[in-house]
Design an enzyme around this catalytic site. Sequence first.
Site, PDB file in Angstrom:
ATOM      1  N   GLU A 117     119.541  37.367  22.189  1.00 47.46           N
ATOM      2  CA  GLU A 117     119.003  36.738  23.402  1.00 47.46           C
ATOM      3  C   GLU A 117     120.102  35.947  24.105  1.00 47.46           C
ATOM      4  OE1 GLU A 117     116.450  34.062  21.348  1.00 47.46           O
ATOM      5  OE2 GLU A 117     116.116  35.743  19.988  1.00 47.46           O
ATOM      6  N   LYS A 119     122.004  32.896  25.459  1.00 43.70           N
ATOM      7  CA  LYS A 119     121.975  31.485  25.081  1.00 43.70           C
ATOM      8  C   LYS A 119     121.914  30.701  26.385  1.00 43.70           C
ATOM      9  CE  LYS A 119     124.211  28.161  22.017  1.00 43.70           C
ATOM     10  NZ  LYS A 119     124.344  27.034  22.928  1.00 43.70           N
ATOM     11  N   ASP A 121     121.659  27.743  28.976  1.00 45.20           N
ATOM     12  CA  ASP A 121     122.233  26.406  28.984  1.00 45.20           C
ATOM     13  C   ASP A 121     121.246  25.426  29.612  1.00 45.20           C
ATOM     14  OD1 ASP A 121     124.165  24.657  28.395  1.00 45.20           O
ATOM     15  OD2 ASP A 121     125.549  25.253  29.984  1.00 45.20           O
ATOM     16  N   TYR A 229     112.086  30.675  22.431  1.00 47.69           N
ATOM     17  CA  TYR A 229     112.928  31.507  21.569  1.00 47.69           C
ATOM     18  C   TYR A 229     112.655  31.386  20.075  1.00 47.69           C
ATOM     19  CZ  TYR A 229     115.860  27.260  21.676  1.00 47.69           C
ATOM     20  OH  TYR A 229     116.315  25.980  21.618  1.00 47.69           O
ATOM     21  N   LYS A 318     129.835  32.773  21.590  1.00 46.71           N
ATOM     22  CA  LYS A 318     130.107  31.961  22.781  1.00 46.71           C
ATOM     23  C   LYS A 318     130.922  32.732  23.816  1.00 46.71           C
ATOM     24  CE  LYS A 318     129.918  27.696  23.024  1.00 46.71           C
ATOM     25  NZ  LYS A 318     129.023  26.789  23.721  1.00 46.71           N
ATOM     26  N   CYS A 412     155.567  24.422  59.672  1.00 47.95           N
ATOM     27  CA  CYS A 412     155.154  25.543  58.830  1.00 47.95           C
ATOM     28  C   CYS A 412     156.127  25.669  57.652  1.00 47.95           C
ATOM     29  CB  CYS A 412     155.148  26.843  59.626  1.00 47.95           C
ATOM     30  SG  CYS A 412     154.922  28.284  58.575  1.00 47.95           S
ATOM     31  N   CYS A 415     158.147  29.282  58.208  1.00 45.29           N
ATOM     32  CA  CYS A 415     159.037  29.606  59.332  1.00 45.29           C
ATOM     33  C   CYS A 415     159.433  28.371  60.132  1.00 45.29           C
ATOM     34  CB  CYS A 415     158.381  30.644  60.235  1.00 45.29           C
ATOM     35  SG  CYS A 415     156.974  29.972  61.136  1.00 45.29           S
ATOM     36  N   CYS A 430     149.770  27.680  61.611  1.00 42.44           N
ATOM     37  CA  CYS A 430     151.165  27.846  62.019  1.00 42.44           C
ATOM     38  C   CYS A 430     151.170  28.526  63.377  1.00 42.44           C
ATOM     39  CB  CYS A 430     151.899  28.701  60.992  1.00 42.44           C
ATOM     40  SG  CYS A 430     153.385  29.471  61.643  1.00 42.44           S
ATOM     41  N   CYS A 436     156.536  34.366  62.099  1.00 45.43           N
ATOM     42  CA  CYS A 436     156.380  33.834  60.746  1.00 45.43           C
ATOM     43  C   CYS A 436     156.250  34.999  59.759  1.00 45.43           C
ATOM     44  CB  CYS A 436     155.133  32.950  60.705  1.00 45.43           C
ATOM     45  SG  CYS A 436     154.832  32.247  59.089  1.00 45.43           S
TER      46      CYS A 436
HETATM   47  S1  IVH Z   1     117.826  29.506  18.505  1.00 44.76           S
HETATM   48  C1  IVH Z   1     118.080  28.014  14.473  1.00 44.76           C
HETATM   49  N1  IVH Z   1     117.871  30.798  20.769  1.00 44.76           N
HETATM   50  O1  IVH Z   1     121.319  26.629  21.601  1.00 44.76           O
HETATM   51  C2  IVH Z   1     117.893  28.492  15.803  1.00 44.76           C
HETATM   52  N2  IVH Z   1     118.832  28.636  20.692  1.00 44.76           N
HETATM   53  O2  IVH Z   1     123.085  25.483  19.182  1.00 44.76           O
HETATM   54  C3  IVH Z   1     118.034  27.460  16.809  1.00 44.76           C
HETATM   55  N3  IVH Z   1     119.713  27.854  22.837  1.00 44.76           N
HETATM   56  O3  IVH Z   1     119.899  23.619  20.694  1.00 44.76           O
HETATM   57  C4  IVH Z   1     118.104  27.828  18.173  1.00 44.76           C
HETATM   58  N4  IVH Z   1     119.168  29.640  24.008  1.00 44.76           N
HETATM   59  O4  IVH Z   1     119.167  24.557  22.835  1.00 44.76           O
HETATM   60  C5  IVH Z   1     118.213  29.676  20.122  1.00 44.76           C
HETATM   61  N5  IVH Z   1     117.812  32.042  22.725  1.00 44.76           N
HETATM   62  C6  IVH Z   1     118.140  30.932  22.084  1.00 44.76           C
HETATM   63  C7  IVH Z   1     118.779  29.859  22.732  1.00 44.76           C
HETATM   64  C8  IVH Z   1     119.123  28.729  21.982  1.00 44.76           C
HETATM   65  C9  IVH Z   1     119.719  28.433  24.037  1.00 44.76           C
HETATM   66  C10 IVH Z   1     120.276  26.526  22.511  1.00 44.76           C
HETATM   67  C11 IVH Z   1     119.302  25.576  21.917  1.00 44.76           C
HETATM   68  C12 IVH Z   1     119.926  25.009  20.693  1.00 44.76           C
HETATM   69  C13 IVH Z   1     121.329  25.490  20.780  1.00 44.76           C
HETATM   70  C14 IVH Z   1     121.801  25.904  19.413  1.00 44.76           C
END
Ligand code: IVH
Length: 678
Positions: A117, A119, A121, A229, A318, A412, A415, A430, A436
């Site tokens: 999935e 991640k 933010d 999630y 990451k 400039c 030139c 310029c 130029c």
């Molecule tokens: S799973 C043990 N799934 O990432 C499983 N985390 O460092 C725990 N996060 O604090 C989290 N998207 O805020 C999971 N699809 C996702 C996520 C997710 C974002 C964040 C979450 C957590 C951090 C983990």
Amino acid sequence: MTAPTLNLIAELKKLRKEIEHHSRLYYRHDAPEIPDQEYDCLFDRLLGIEKQWPELISVDSPSQRVGSEPLSGFTQIKHEIPMLSLDKVNSEEELQRFESRLQKRLNADSAINYSCEPKVDGVAVSLLYENGLLVRAATRGDGSKGEDITHNVKTISDIPLRLEGHGIPGRLEVRGEIFISKSGFKRMNALAKSNSEKTFVNPRNAAAGTLRQLDSRITAKRPLTMFCYSYGVVEQGELPDTLTKVFDCFNDWGLPVNPEREANTGVEACYAYCQQLLASRDSLDYEIDGVVIKVNQFGLQDTLGMNARTPRWAVAYKFPAEEVATVLNDVEFQVGRTGTITPVARLEPVFVGGVTVSNATLHNMDEVARLGVKIGDAVIIRRAGDVIPKVVSVIQSRRPKKARSIKIPAKCPVCDSDIEHEEDEVLMRCTGGLVCSAQRTQSIIHFASRQAMDIDGLGNKLIEQLVEKELLNSVADIYTLELESLTGLERMGSKSAENLLIAIQNSKNITLNRFLLSLGIREVGEATAQALAAHFGNLEKVMSSTEEALVDIPDIGQVVALHIRAFFDESHNIEVINKLQKAGVKPSEIAPIEKETLPLHGQIYVVTGTLDAMSRGEAKERLQKLGAKVAGSVSAKTTCVVAGPGAGSKLTKAEALGIQVIDEVGFLSLLERHNKPG
Ligand code: IVH
């Protein structure tokens, strides 16, 4: 072991102070001054020193704090099952090692099935449902204790107050990420700005700040959403045996889950998923910083168990950070094709958004003033997708004593001609024109570029060389280049020279719109060149058009019309065009379009509310170009209403009259459908 040096002790003291400063800005004010990656670096350094010299750990070291400080005004909630964090990996090799570890522990060498999935933010939260009703919501906090944010979460329309469907456990804790979309963030900051309120630094901090509002009426106005999630407590009922199936249940019960989720077998497939997602990172309307890869079978998760704070069965892959800190070494002034002089930041090279960057644009002197940036400053650079890197802010707390102000050049830099200032001194230009060499070079680069004449093999470096050797003085000279003079150049073999001459030859048959674009007329980009070509049909008619005739074209305003006319009134430009034509460059004629054949001819549209991708004015022009009329109010004659967020009475009226209503997504796909070539 060696004893810590005095220098090290001093560094440690400075490091702690710096971390405290930044964590206050981050947690208390939701307004960080440095990127996360930089904060992590400082923290890693602190942990590294304390690990090597544990005697230096003080009770007040930031390393002794767990998570964020509790805020007054919120009730603390103890998580019945701790909310964990994740181990991180940065490469395919590390991902492979992760799977090997799992296989070893499981005593199996077959590939494992994972749920992958994005991640997201945002802010991790826990939602507690009892008998299907949302009874409590809490932040993750330090993982064992969070803050009660039920009053705020209840305002989020994507989160169901009651779950509907079959098989819902009597007590169910759902976990996920609350976030603000990129478009929602833009809208909310624009609104804050127009009300002279404080704006947020990024969507994540905006989401965190919003969830910590004591007044939930404010929260209700903010565009928060969520993806679920995982889960925590499950009582009086059961969930299926894999995460994939749990997501399907969540979806059936009305809980939002990420549509990008995907089950994959083996880490190679997971890695391919990560690469795919990275490629589409920019087109997602929410910020992601990686991929979470979790063992799909709960049975296997249980066997694998946990480390101290992280599960063994999951890992975060990451993505490269899009914002990092570096140092501004110098500012140089670059001269563009039309003479505009732009300040360019020369940076201490830094890895950002997947590449090493050593230059970034500073746009203009207004931007320099807005940033308050000086040479020597520590700055934050952003590079997202393929966008040109830019300086987003200055880390004031790191300004060195020797930082110097950025001086506007008097002449400039290429030139030495005089500089003209426009728009309250914001833009510098310029006045050298084709005297130029920078302007000459840039206009030839533009002419040969992919979108324009598309001359393969005539790249920037080669053009610079040719201008310097005076083999190219204007774009027309491209067609006088010969094999002999080319082969004498640096890094130019006879084969590439031959290929280049073929490419030059081939460029002579060109569409009118590309030719118009390649001339480099001020303010004439692809869309305007296209509009001119479609309207006039041939070059002669464009060249002899009057200002009035130009303004009548939907895409063209007064200023652009003036630039077009001025370009063709310049004898030097006519000379170049004549030379090009003599050399055999032949822009193809296009039959001017008949209005009746346009796809939306005879239809009436109304645009209301705000759109993210463009202004209402632009939406209007795009519709007009497709032949539609755009009206200011809804009536029985209206064909369709384009309604963005914030649409009010016009939308209500359209609904009452049973008129078709489309949202921004529908509108963009309408434009796309009709803009397909052919
Ligand atoms: S799973 C043990 N799934 O990432 C499983 N985390 O460092 C725990 N996060 O604090 C989290 N998207 O805020 C999971 N699809 C996702 C996520 C997710 C974002 C964040 C979450 C957590 C951090 C983990």
